[in-house]
Design a protein around this motif. Structure first.
Motif, PDB file in Angstrom:
ATOM      1  N   THR A  71      46.722  65.896   4.339  1.00 52.13           N
ATOM      2  CA  THR A  71      46.927  65.973   5.783  1.00 52.13           C
ATOM      3  C   THR A  71      48.171  66.787   6.118  1.00 52.13           C
ATOM      4  O   THR A  71      49.012  67.050   5.259  1.00 52.13           O
ATOM      5  N   ALA A  72      48.270  67.139   7.381  1.00 47.57           N
ATOM      6  CA  ALA A  72      49.465  67.775   7.917  1.00 47.57           C
ATOM      7  C   ALA A  72      50.201  66.739   8.753  1.00 47.57           C
ATOM      8  O   ALA A  72      49.599  66.064   9.580  1.00 47.57           O
ATOM      9  N   VAL A  73      51.476  66.595   8.512  1.00 53.16           N
ATOM     10  CA  VAL A  73      52.318  65.652   9.249  1.00 53.16           C
ATOM     11  C   VAL A  73      53.164  66.453  10.207  1.00 53.16           C
ATOM     12  O   VAL A  73      53.720  67.487   9.833  1.00 53.16           O
ATOM     13  N   GLY A  74      53.275  65.984  11.442  1.00 51.45           N
ATOM     14  CA  GLY A  74      54.035  66.705  12.458  1.00 51.45           C
ATOM     15  C   GLY A  74      55.476  66.945  12.074  1.00 51.45           C
ATOM     16  O   GLY A  74      56.005  66.372  11.129  1.00 51.45           O
ATOM     17  N   GLY A  75      56.130  67.778  12.821  1.00 58.05           N
ATOM     18  CA  GLY A  75      57.518  68.102  12.569  1.00 58.05           C
ATOM     19  C   GLY A  75      57.708  69.599  12.564  1.00 58.05           C
ATOM     20  O   GLY A  75      56.755  70.368  12.664  1.00 58.05           O
ATOM     21  N   THR A  76      58.925  70.021  12.465  1.00 57.05           N
ATOM     22  CA  THR A  76      59.218  71.438  12.417  1.00 57.05           C
ATOM     23  C   THR A  76      60.068  71.693  11.191  1.00 57.05           C
ATOM     24  O   THR A  76      61.218  71.258  11.152  1.00 57.05           O
TER      25      THR A  76
END
Length: 102
Positions: A71-76
């Motif tokens: 998965t992709a986890v939010g954030g920058t």
């Protein structure tokens, strides 16, 4: 044998994986839904698993009892995460993220 089923996905399908014997399929969509399909009968049963983030990769173990979910986890910048699911128990056994790899 080719079978066609109505879609339940929201938006684009982002990942698919099948067990080698064809009895089970996992699919994910752009809205963060992950579905587990039981295809062992002519009437498939579908169950939504609680992932709630964009899934980009799926892979079953050879016996179909373990499902790896990328998965992709939010954030920058966004970070990747791998969930290792115990399929019969419907539970995450292991969570691998950049925070746990040091």
């Amino acid at each position: 044998k080719v079978r066609t089923y109505p879609t339940i996905h929201h938006g684009m399908i982002t990942a698919l994986a099948a067990v080698a014997d064809g009895s089970r399929l996992a699919s994910a969509d752009l809205a963060g839904n992950l579905y587990l399909w039981d295809l062992s009968s002519d009437t498939p049963r579908v169950e939504r698993l609680p992932v709630d983030r964009t899934v980009g990769a799926l892979s079953f173990s050879p016996d179909g009892r373990i499902l790896a979910v990328g998965t992709a986890v939010g954030g920058t910048p966004p970070r990747a995460q791998v969930q290792v699911w115990d399929v019969p128990g419907r539970a995450v056994r292991t969570l691998i993220s950049p925070d746990t790899i040091r």
